[in-house]
Design an enzyme around this catalytic site. Structure first.
Site, PDB file in Angstrom:
ATOM      1  N   ASP A  84      12.480   6.227  -9.369  1.00  0.00           N
ATOM      2  CA  ASP A  84      12.459   6.687  -7.972  1.00  0.00           C
ATOM      3  C   ASP A  84      12.817   8.163  -7.920  1.00  0.00           C
ATOM      4  OD1 ASP A  84      12.175   6.299  -5.298  1.00  0.00           O
ATOM      5  OD2 ASP A  84      13.943   5.032  -5.026  1.00  0.00           O
ATOM      6  N   GLU A 183       8.247  -0.809   3.631  1.00  0.00           N
ATOM      7  CA  GLU A 183       9.636  -1.210   3.907  1.00  0.00           C
ATOM      8  C   GLU A 183       9.870  -1.403   5.396  1.00  0.00           C
ATOM      9  OE1 GLU A 183      12.648   0.962   1.792  1.00  0.00           O
ATOM     10  OE2 GLU A 183      14.276   0.050   2.941  1.00  0.00           O
TER      11      GLU A 183
HETATM   12  O1  KIV Z   1      15.780   2.658  -3.841  1.00  0.00           O
HETATM   13  C1  KIV Z   1      15.336   1.512  -3.787  1.00  0.00           C
HETATM   14  O2  KIV Z   1      15.912   0.595  -4.388  1.00  0.00           O
HETATM   15  C2  KIV Z   1      14.097   1.300  -3.018  1.00  0.00           C
HETATM   16  C3  KIV Z   1      13.632  -0.035  -2.576  1.00  0.00           C
HETATM   17  C4  KIV Z   1      12.181  -0.094  -2.327  1.00  0.00           C
HETATM   18  C5  KIV Z   1      14.180  -1.264  -3.107  1.00  0.00           C
HETATM   19  O3  KIV Z   1      13.478   2.252  -2.709  1.00  0.00           O
END
Ligand code: KIV
Length: 281
Positions: A84, A183
């Site tokens: 991420d 989301e």
């Molecule tokens: O940071 C995260 O865990 C997310 C979610 C989609 C679970 O972005």
């Protein structure tokens, strides 16, 4: 078991089979998820709250994320790993986004996740994909835009709002994103968007009609208990299991029941004698 790829995700969608994703931040959790044959693992910036105790995701940096990404990559051999991209690690310029995304890949991620959709995000997605970095898009409630969205609010509640999210999703699909996280959307809205896209959608708080689901592992296993969103189901209660184990440990230490002889190492008789130790401990 073969390594999962973006092709696995697309095949699952095309065969109308669901995609199961979870978050992981550390080596041992990643190993469990991998053993359970989970399709994808997101090293989410949610770790800022869940693992580091921050109030939101703003404080995690790219360099901190890389430590967790590499730990997960060492633990998960077959699951597809998504790193991420944290707040402001890709918003300043295409070059900044490319550089930080490449660090994710070098640390063991197979793809990166990027929140939102605007001209910059679309160009960056295109450049990343052209450079060999798969992109998981993220629409609906995007926690990095919490302050501009005005809090954790359900998105896509009107016809116009759903059409706007679908339009963004289509643009991200055209830019090369391999899937899109949706989301906090009404189930019908997410299903409508899913049915109008070629790429898979991964829902979180977006109902059963998405191509797959993702949730925070610590939420569904009952380890993180600060708050529990409505869309979380507890599949285990690790908090209580851990609390019970830790209390037992503490009591046994104080009662001299731990460690026992079986859990200790013994000096041989000769050395004991030299030290003037008679008998056991
Ligand atoms: O940071 C995260 O865990 C997310 C979610 C989609 C679970 O972005």
């Amino acid at each position: 078991m073969a390594k999962k790829t973006i092709t696995t995700f697309q095949k699952l969608k095309d065969n109308k089979e669901k995609i199961a994703m979870l978050t992981a931040y550390d080596y041992s959790t990643a190993k469990v998820l991998d053993e359970a044959e989970i399709d994808g693992i997101l090293v989410g910036d949610s770790l800022a709250m869940v693992a580091l105790g921050y109030e939101n995701t703003y404080n995690i940096t790219i360099d901190e994320m890389l430590i967790f990404v590499s730990a997960v990559a060492r633990g998960a051999k077959n699951s597809f790993i998504v790193g991420d991209m944290p707040f402001m690690s890709y918003n300043l310029s295409i070059e900044q986004g490319l550089e930080n995304a490449s660090k994710m890949i070098k640390s063991g991620a197979n793809a990166v996740k990027i929140e939102g959709c605007n001209e910059h995000i679309l160009s960056l997605t295109k450049r990343l994909v052209e450079s060999g970095i798969p992109v998981l898009a993220h629409l609906g409630l995007t926690p990095q835009l919490l302050n501009t969205l005005g809090g954790y609010k359900i998105q896509g509640k009107t016809f116009e709002a759903v059409e706007a999210i679908l339009e963004s999703a289509k643009k991200l699909q055209d830019a090369g994103a391999f899937a899109v996280v949706l989301e906090l959307l009404p189930a019908e809205s997410a299903e409508y968007i899913t049915n109008n896209l070629d790429i898979p959608t991964i829902g979180i708080g977006a109902g059963v009609g998405c191509s797959g689901q993702i949730v925070v592992t610590d939420d569904i296993l009952g380890k993180f208990t600060d708050f529990a969103p409505k869309f979380v189901r507890k599949f285990a209660n690790l908090h209580d299991i851990m609390l019970d184990g830790v209390r037992k440990y503490s009591k046994e230490v104080k009662d001299l029941e731990f460690p026992s002889k079986k859990e200790s190492f013994e000096l041989n008789e000769n050395e004991k004698e030299k030290l003037g130790i008679i008998g056991g401990n």
